[in-house]
Design an enzyme around this catalytic site. Sequence first.
Site, PDB file in Angstrom:
ATOM      1  CG  ASP A   1      -4.981   0.242  -7.384  1.00 58.08           C
ATOM      2  OD1 ASP A   1      -5.657  -0.796  -7.481  1.00 58.08           O
ATOM      3  OD2 ASP A   1      -5.364   1.345  -7.773  1.00 58.08           O
TER       4      ASP A   1
ATOM      5  CE  LYS B   1       5.016  -0.043  -2.743  1.00 61.62           C
ATOM      6  NZ  LYS B   1       5.756   0.959  -3.546  1.00 61.62           N
TER       7      LYS B   1
ATOM      8  CE  LYS C   1      -3.224   2.379   3.134  1.00 58.61           C
ATOM      9  NZ  LYS C   1      -2.271   3.455   3.497  1.00 58.61           N
TER      10      LYS C   1
END
Length: 259
Positions: free
Chosen positions: A127, A14, A9
């Site tokens: 996503d 990340k 997300k």
Amino acid sequence: MLKIAIYGKGGIGKSTTISNVAAVLAGRGYRVMQIGCDPKADSTMLLRHGEPMKTVLSLVSQKKNAVTLEELVKVGFRDIICVEAGGPSPGTGCAGRGIIAALETLKEKGAYESYQPDIILYDVLGDVVCGGFSMPMRNGYADQVFVVTSGENMSIYAAANIATAVDHFKNRGYAQLGGFILNHRNVKREREKVEEMAAEFHSEIVGELSRSETVAEAEEQVSTVIEAFPESDMAREYEDLADAILARCGLPGHKEKGA
């Protein structure tokens, strides 16, 4: 050539995680290529110390087929090959489609043959409703998928969606789910909740990262923790995570000379 896609997300840490893992792997003798597949185009910023970099999508838009491979990449810390796919201006196009175009361009320009990386790390926004964002886990681009998550509900929801997408492709010879990376946010029952979610996909937590000011201090220097604070506890955690990823993918902790 091992190809790893790391999803998560937005805002979960990340890119910071991937850049530090890339730095560890490069220090272990591996030739590493990091490809940012986020429209923000900031995946490799810490490796480049903030040096400006044009995205693949913007270069292709400007120069079409005249764009050269050398224009598409920059070499960062520890000779890590940095690429930013980029994306369209907000409201003007599909970011997922931009990822597809960027990866196809790199392939057409012979990026993998020219630089011969041992390990490719794809940094992908979490996503996967849009097919473009699932591109790295399809068509042979990635061998393994790892998912960065915290114990926050929205992060777990996104992680579960990503794992579901991987599961959807598993019978087509595409990427396999390597496991989950827990980036702690110190919420209640954090590890327990992520473990429960991982178990639903017959997977597990392969590595954990503490919530640490060291990460923020390194980012203020526009650097990885591995470069800025190599003796810190956080550097050890990134090293342990890199070891876990290598073990899961069947590679040794250090690349043998001449291999």
